[in-house]
Design a protein around this motif. Sequence first.
Motif, PDB file in Angstrom:
ATOM      1  N   THR A  80       1.057  -8.687   9.860  1.00 19.74           N
ATOM      2  CA  THR A  80       1.674  -7.374   9.698  1.00 19.74           C
ATOM      3  C   THR A  80       1.887  -6.700  11.042  1.00 19.74           C
ATOM      4  OG1 THR A  80       0.651  -7.131   7.516  1.00 19.74           O
ATOM      5  CG2 THR A  80       1.417  -5.116   8.601  1.00 19.74           C
ATOM      6  N   ILE A  81       0.887  -6.795  11.906  1.00 19.14           N
ATOM      7  CA  ILE A  81       1.008  -6.217  13.249  1.00 19.14           C
ATOM      8  C   ILE A  81       2.157  -6.882  14.005  1.00 19.14           C
ATOM      9  CG2 ILE A  81      -0.146  -6.055  15.494  1.00 19.14           C
ATOM     10  CD1 ILE A  81      -2.791  -5.661  13.890  1.00 19.14           C
ATOM     11  N   GLU A  82       2.240  -8.203  13.924  1.00 17.52           N
ATOM     12  CA  GLU A  82       3.320  -8.917  14.607  1.00 17.52           C
ATOM     13  C   GLU A  82       4.686  -8.530  14.035  1.00 17.52           C
ATOM     14  OE1 GLU A  82       2.759 -13.110  14.858  1.00 17.52           O
ATOM     15  OE2 GLU A  82       0.782 -12.949  15.772  1.00 17.52           O
ATOM     16  N   TYR A  83       4.759  -8.381  12.706  1.00 18.00           N
ATOM     17  CA  TYR A  83       6.025  -7.996  12.079  1.00 18.00           C
ATOM     18  C   TYR A  83       6.459  -6.607  12.560  1.00 18.00           C
ATOM     19  CZ  TYR A  83       9.502  -6.683   8.631  1.00 18.00           C
ATOM     20  OH  TYR A  83      10.668  -6.260   8.033  1.00 18.00           O
ATOM     21  N   GLN A  90      10.169   0.624  16.799  1.00 23.72           N
ATOM     22  CA  GLN A  90      10.191   2.078  16.951  1.00 23.72           C
ATOM     23  C   GLN A  90       9.095   2.763  16.146  1.00 23.72           C
ATOM     24  OE1 GLN A  90      12.105   0.291  15.054  1.00 23.72           O
ATOM     25  NE2 GLN A  90      12.286   1.288  13.058  1.00 23.72           N
ATOM     26  N   VAL A  91       8.466   2.046  15.222  1.00 23.89           N
ATOM     27  CA  VAL A  91       7.461   2.644  14.336  1.00 23.89           C
ATOM     28  C   VAL A  91       6.091   2.669  15.015  1.00 23.89           C
ATOM     29  CG1 VAL A  91       6.150   2.299  12.201  1.00 23.89           C
ATOM     30  CG2 VAL A  91       8.645   2.070  12.201  1.00 23.89           C
ATOM     31  N   ARG A  92       5.491   3.841  15.051  1.00 23.56           N
ATOM     32  CA  ARG A  92       4.147   3.992  15.607  1.00 23.56           C
ATOM     33  C   ARG A  92       3.199   4.699  14.640  1.00 23.56           C
ATOM     34  NH1 ARG A  92       4.918   0.443  18.083  1.00 23.56           N
ATOM     35  NH2 ARG A  92       5.019   0.051  20.324  1.00 23.56           N
ATOM     36  N   ARG A  93       3.730   5.606  13.807  1.00 23.84           N
ATOM     37  CA  ARG A  93       2.890   6.390  12.909  1.00 23.84           C
ATOM     38  C   ARG A  93       2.892   5.743  11.511  1.00 23.84           C
ATOM     39  NH1 ARG A  93       1.467  11.479  14.112  1.00 23.84           N
ATOM     40  NH2 ARG A  93       1.785  12.198  11.957  1.00 23.84           N
ATOM     41  N   LEU A  94       1.710   5.388  11.044  1.00 21.95           N
ATOM     42  CA  LEU A  94       1.576   4.674   9.778  1.00 21.95           C
ATOM     43  C   LEU A  94       0.605   5.382   8.847  1.00 21.95           C
ATOM     44  CD1 LEU A  94       1.036   1.042  11.159  1.00 21.95           C
ATOM     45  CD2 LEU A  94       3.187   1.981  10.278  1.00 21.95           C
ATOM     46  N   PHE A  95       0.929   5.350   7.554  1.00 20.01           N
ATOM     47  CA  PHE A  95      -0.079   5.663   6.544  1.00 20.01           C
ATOM     48  C   PHE A  95      -0.520   4.323   5.979  1.00 20.01           C
ATOM     49  CE2 PHE A  95      -1.856   6.673   2.417  1.00 20.01           C
ATOM     50  CZ  PHE A  95      -2.670   7.753   2.736  1.00 20.01           C
ATOM     51  N   VAL A  96      -1.796   4.009   6.147  1.00 16.71           N
ATOM     52  CA  VAL A  96      -2.321   2.701   5.775  1.00 16.71           C
ATOM     53  C   VAL A  96      -3.249   2.839   4.582  1.00 16.71           C
ATOM     54  CG1 VAL A  96      -3.679   0.705   6.513  1.00 16.71           C
ATOM     55  CG2 VAL A  96      -2.105   1.830   8.130  1.00 16.71           C
ATOM     56  N   VAL A 126       1.822   1.098   5.072  1.00 17.11           N
ATOM     57  CA  VAL A 126       1.295  -0.271   4.984  1.00 17.11           C
ATOM     58  C   VAL A 126       0.267  -0.307   3.870  1.00 17.11           C
ATOM     59  CG1 VAL A 126      -0.028  -2.094   6.135  1.00 17.11           C
ATOM     60  CG2 VAL A 126       1.704  -0.810   7.416  1.00 17.11           C
ATOM     61  N   VAL A 127       0.411  -1.266   2.958  1.00 11.15           N
ATOM     62  CA  VAL A 127      -0.524  -1.430   1.840  1.00 11.15           C
ATOM     63  C   VAL A 127      -1.255  -2.752   2.007  1.00 11.15           C
ATOM     64  CG1 VAL A 127      -0.801  -1.559  -0.659  1.00 11.15           C
ATOM     65  CG2 VAL A 127       1.004  -0.120   0.331  1.00 11.15           C
ATOM     66  N   GLY A 128      -2.589  -2.690   2.005  1.00  7.67           N
ATOM     67  CA  GLY A 128      -3.405  -3.890   2.120  1.00  7.67           C
ATOM     68  C   GLY A 128      -4.353  -4.030   0.944  1.00  7.67           C
ATOM     69  N   PRO A 150       9.635   3.377   4.693  1.00  8.62           N
ATOM     70  CA  PRO A 150       9.529   1.918   4.597  1.00  8.62           C
ATOM     71  C   PRO A 150       8.114   1.517   4.210  1.00  8.62           C
ATOM     72  CG  PRO A 150      10.655   2.562   6.621  1.00  8.62           C
ATOM     73  CD  PRO A 150      10.097   3.820   6.031  1.00  8.62           C
ATOM     74  N   CYS A 151       8.004   0.535   3.331  1.00  4.96           N
ATOM     75  CA  CYS A 151       6.694   0.109   2.837  1.00  4.96           C
ATOM     76  C   CYS A 151       6.507  -1.387   3.095  1.00  4.96           C
ATOM     77  CB  CYS A 151       6.549   0.411   1.353  1.00  4.96           C
ATOM     78  SG  CYS A 151       4.973  -0.123   0.648  1.00  4.96           S
ATOM     79  N   ILE A 152       5.425  -1.730   3.774  1.00  8.34           N
ATOM     80  CA  ILE A 152       5.095  -3.126   4.077  1.00  8.34           C
ATOM     81  C   ILE A 152       3.779  -3.469   3.389  1.00  8.34           C
ATOM     82  CG2 ILE A 152       4.521  -4.800   5.890  1.00  8.34           C
ATOM     83  CD1 ILE A 152       6.375  -1.700   6.883  1.00  8.34           C
ATOM     84  N   ALA A 153       3.786  -4.512   2.581  1.00 11.17           N
ATOM     85  CA  ALA A 153       2.562  -5.007   1.952  1.00 11.17           C
ATOM     86  C   ALA A 153       2.052  -6.189   2.761  1.00 11.17           C
ATOM     87  CB  ALA A 153       2.821  -5.433   0.510  1.00 11.17           C
ATOM     88  N   THR A 154       0.747  -6.232   2.988  1.00 11.65           N
ATOM     89  CA  THR A 154       0.206  -7.302   3.825  1.00 11.65           C
ATOM     90  C   THR A 154       0.273  -8.660   3.144  1.00 11.65           C
ATOM     91  OG1 THR A 154      -2.051  -6.864   3.037  1.00 11.65           O
ATOM     92  CG2 THR A 154      -1.351  -5.767   5.084  1.00 11.65           C
TER      93      THR A 154
END
Length: 281
Positions: A80-83, A90-96, A126-128, A150-154
């Motif tokens: 996820t970090i690599e993606y 440009q994305v730095r602020r995340l709700f995890v 980011v959802v883990g 945008p939503c990224i699932a691990t």
Amino acid sequence: MNQRLKNIRHVALDMDGTIYSGGTLFDSTRPFLALMAELGIGHTFLTNNSSKSSRDYLARLGQIGIQAGPDQLYTSTMATIEYLREQMPQVRRLFVLGTASMRREMEAAGFVLTADSAAEEPEAVVVGFDTELTYARLCRTAYWIRQGKPCIATHPDRVCPTDQPTVLVDCGAVCAALEQAAGRGPDVVLGKPDPCMLRGILHRHALAPEQLAMVGDRLYTDMAMARRAGALGVLVLTGEATAAQAARHQPPPDLVLAGLAELGERLRAARQTLSERIQNE
């Protein structure tokens, strides 16, 4: 199949359900790793489980008697970090939505994690696998997804294997709940079966796909990823999938074995055959 086994130079080992279940290390794990060292076959521990940071995973492996270095571990959090770095620079602020351990790894990678507040707007979600899940944070995640973030699932796993009398609800099941609440699912689902989980190992060790065996207990993640990456798919029946499920699955895994001990013997036999052939030439 013997020829394919002769080509193997590295094994990617799923963790839950393959080398241990819950807190119990399988009896075959340490002998298998010793045999791989004897045969000159490298190994990497690979897991979709994003509930622990890589540092915590290495510590956990050490506690159960397995010494591993950072280059012998690859997790869905690392993917996820690599993606994010490669595809969303440009994305730095995340709700995890994840454990404290996972959030620490994301912060250590340079991301700013927003608090559970409508006043702290993230750039992405980011959802883990959150074993510390709270209702409030689940609701906040759904809110930001509904707002179009945008939503990224691990990873897509619905449940996590366990040797305890319970069901461990994993990231995929949480994402299903979020989709029902927010009206849309994750934009990106990383982890197995995404072949990027294996491409990192191939690049790290300068391997061709046919030199890598993916060993795991799940058909829809481990075996699907092996097929997509061009690696040998070895299903072990020590975790989620059963022999009956494997027999019905299309396409079938390359190998279906009882566990790591049987795989070790297959690899030893293939190497002995190769050695004998070289001596006779």
